[in-house]
Each structure stands twice: as C-alpha cells, then as structure tokens.
Motif scaffolding. Structure first.
Motif, PDB file in Angstrom:
ATOM      1  N   GLU A  98      35.907  47.748  46.144  1.00 22.40           N
ATOM      2  CA  GLU A  98      35.864  46.304  45.894  1.00 22.40           C
ATOM      3  C   GLU A  98      37.186  45.809  45.323  1.00 22.40           C
ATOM      4  OE1 GLU A  98      31.248  45.206  44.865  1.00 22.40           O
ATOM      5  OE2 GLU A  98      32.356  46.383  43.395  1.00 22.40           O
ATOM      6  N   VAL A  99      37.795  46.595  44.453  1.00 26.62           N
ATOM      7  CA  VAL A  99      39.094  46.217  43.889  1.00 26.62           C
ATOM      8  C   VAL A  99      40.115  46.055  45.004  1.00 26.62           C
ATOM      9  CG1 VAL A  99      41.034  47.048  42.498  1.00 26.62           C
ATOM     10  CG2 VAL A  99      38.702  47.226  41.611  1.00 26.62           C
ATOM     11  N   LEU A 100      40.102  46.982  45.965  1.00 24.93           N
ATOM     12  CA  LEU A 100      41.063  46.930  47.061  1.00 24.93           C
ATOM     13  C   LEU A 100      40.736  45.797  48.038  1.00 24.93           C
ATOM     14  CD1 LEU A 100      41.473  50.758  47.746  1.00 24.93           C
ATOM     15  CD2 LEU A 100      43.155  49.238  46.684  1.00 24.93           C
TER      16      LEU A 100
ATOM     17  N   VAL B  36      43.974  44.934  39.057  1.00 25.15           N
ATOM     18  CA  VAL B  36      43.728  46.015  38.104  1.00 25.15           C
ATOM     19  C   VAL B  36      44.983  46.875  38.011  1.00 25.15           C
ATOM     20  CG1 VAL B  36      42.275  47.990  37.515  1.00 25.15           C
ATOM     21  CG2 VAL B  36      41.273  46.012  38.657  1.00 25.15           C
ATOM     22  N   MET B  37      45.267  47.595  39.086  1.00 23.19           N
ATOM     23  CA  MET B  37      46.478  48.393  39.245  1.00 23.19           C
ATOM     24  C   MET B  37      46.942  48.173  40.675  1.00 23.19           C
ATOM     25  SD  MET B  37      45.110  51.949  37.481  1.00 23.19           S
ATOM     26  CE  MET B  37      46.635  52.653  36.855  1.00 23.19           C
ATOM     27  N   ASP B  38      48.116  48.674  41.024  1.00 21.83           N
ATOM     28  CA  ASP B  38      48.545  48.500  42.405  1.00 21.83           C
ATOM     29  C   ASP B  38      47.707  49.376  43.335  1.00 21.83           C
ATOM     30  OD1 ASP B  38      49.911  51.108  43.052  1.00 21.83           O
ATOM     31  OD2 ASP B  38      51.196  50.497  41.401  1.00 21.83           O
ATOM     32  N   ALA B  39      47.776  49.090  44.627  1.00 20.69           N
ATOM     33  CA  ALA B  39      46.883  49.733  45.595  1.00 20.69           C
ATOM     34  C   ALA B  39      47.044  51.248  45.630  1.00 20.69           C
ATOM     35  CB  ALA B  39      47.125  49.138  46.989  1.00 20.69           C
TER      36      ALA B  39
ATOM     37  N   VAL C  34      35.817  50.473  36.378  1.00 20.88           N
ATOM     38  CA  VAL C  34      36.095  50.642  37.806  1.00 20.88           C
ATOM     39  C   VAL C  34      35.697  52.061  38.160  1.00 20.88           C
ATOM     40  CG1 VAL C  34      37.814  50.465  39.636  1.00 20.88           C
ATOM     41  CG2 VAL C  34      38.041  49.050  37.581  1.00 20.88           C
ATOM     42  N   VAL C  35      34.710  52.196  39.037  1.00 20.85           N
ATOM     43  CA  VAL C  35      34.139  53.504  39.345  1.00 20.85           C
ATOM     44  C   VAL C  35      34.001  53.675  40.855  1.00 20.85           C
ATOM     45  CG1 VAL C  35      32.881  53.721  37.170  1.00 20.85           C
ATOM     46  CG2 VAL C  35      31.821  52.540  39.090  1.00 20.85           C
TER      47      VAL C  35
END
Length: 258
Positions: A194-196, A202-205, A242-243
C-alpha cells in the motif's frame, strides 16, 4: 511494566532512522546543539530499557545530494558530498551521547579512519552486543542511494527487529500531508504494498522494497514528542506500523485501530 515500574519492550535490537533536518531545530540550516542533545537523551532512555540501538542520520540539514544535482552539480559528486554531511551529523550525535555516558561507535561506509570506523559487519554486531550505540554514516557508500536505503540495508545486516522512523511534524503515515490538509487520515497500520501503490511518504521505494522483501517492520512516530522513542517501544503513544500483511505482526507495539 516491571516491578520497578520500568516499561518493557518486545524488541531487543532496533534501527532508529532520523533525517538530518531533525538536528537543526528551528534553524534553517546546520546543527542545533540543544536539539541534538534532546534526541541523544531519547536514545539514552531507550538504551536503559536494554534495547540495542543502531542509528542512521540523514544529511539534509547540511547538504542534500539530489538538490545539488538539480542545481547543475554532477550527481555522483553531489551524493558523495551528502554522504560527508551524514558523517558530520553522526559525529555530533556521538558527542552528545557520550556526554551522557552512552558508549557509541560511528561506522562509516567510506573509509576515514581518523574519525570513524570502517564498516565491518561482524565488528558492528559485536559493538551492539557490548551495548554500544552504532551510528552508521555515509549511507551505503554508493551514490544514487539514500540514507533511507542505508537504514533498511543496515537494519537487515544487523538483524534488527524493526526500523523506527522518527519524523518531524507528523506522528505517523497519512494519506495526505497533514500540514497542508487538516482532513488527512492517519493510518494505524499499512502494508508495504500500500505504501508503494499509494506513494505514501514513509521511505523511498528502494528502502520500502528492501524492508518488504525481508519482512522488516517499520514504525513511524513523531520525534517531536518528548519520550516518544521510548514510549513507542513500550507500546505507548501514536504511530503507524508498516508491515507485510495487516496484523501480521501483533507483537509490534502501538495503538489499536479505533
């Protein structure tokens, strides 16, 4: 809680990732010693819980390679300059921690033996076992890779149990920038995919993909909250987890969804 009233944590070894901007306080540039000291006290409080701590600090408060490249500087040179900025921040944090009686080692991905140790994984692991805080500097030692990626890489190499992301001005991951959109929704838990797919900040890809592929949970919290680092590891305070899969790691501390 223990009998003495000390919070307990399920984590034995973690990676704390903070940005260089976190060290400049209200200034627009450079290091703000009182802010560095405050963060050092946060790290000291967590070490007192018996947690082994790795750290990666960005260099954006001094020089950001990508910004230098955007202004016409050759990208590789700009990135190496950014790596040197992270070494300066690491030395500042080391000084603050050792002033509090916390033993540390600055470990650089670029050799500079007069000021930092070279990165040797087994030696770094031994430092952690001896309860020394290991501050990993100079990123991965390679241009085109951010300190986010360095944090994910070192966290896996050191067998950390989680990456703890200390953010400025936000207490987790939101669907929009909460500073610009008051209606933004904060996630209690979100998956790597989901973050991607949603491009959540959050952090870079590359770092997210590395954490996902090695099932390394990421906990995002506010570095501005006094005692926040210790509180998050003790299962208190506000954060986003984030999991790999929803509720795949119920042992990760944090508030339950409403």
């Amino acid at each position: 809680m223990t009998e003495a009233g000390t919070p307990q944590t399920t984590f034995k070894r973690v990676m704390l990732k903070i940005s260089g901007e976190a060290l400049m306080g209200d200034q627009g540039f450079g290091l703000h010693p009182p802010t560095v000291q405050r963060i050092a006290k946060e790290v000291q409080a967590v070490q007192e819980l018996g947690v082994e701590i790795c750290m990666v600090i960005g260099g954006g408060n001094i020089f950001r390679g990508l910004a230098g490249s955007a202004q016409g500087m050759e990208r590789t040179t700009a990135d190496y300059m950014g790596m040197l900025a992270t070494v300066m921040n690491a030395l500042a944090m080391q000084s603050a921690l050792e002033g509090l009686g916390v033993f540390t080692r600055v470990i650089s991905a670029i050799r500079m033996d007069e000021v930092a140790e070279p990165y040797i994984r087994r030696r770094a692991v031994r430092h952690l076992e001896k309860k020394r805080v290991c501050i990993f500097a100079a990123g991965t030692g390679n241009p085109y890779f951010t300190t986010d990626t360095a944090a994910a890489l070192r966290a896996n190499e050191m067998a950390c149990e989680a990456i703890i992301m200390g953010k400025n001005g936000t207490d987790g991951v939101y669907d929009m920038d909460p500073r610009q959109h008051p209606e933004a929704k904060r996630y209690d838990e979100v998956t790597f995919d989901e973050v991607l797919s949603k491009n959540l900040k959050v952090m870079d890809a590359s770092a997210i993909a590395l954490a996902r592929d090695n099932n390394m949970p990421i906990i995002v919290f506010s570095l501005d909250e006094p005692g926040g680092f210790r509180g998050i590891l003790a299962g208190q305070g506000t954060c986003t987890r984030v999991v790999e899969k929803p509720s795949a790691r119920p042992d990760i501390p944090g508030p339950s969804p409403a």
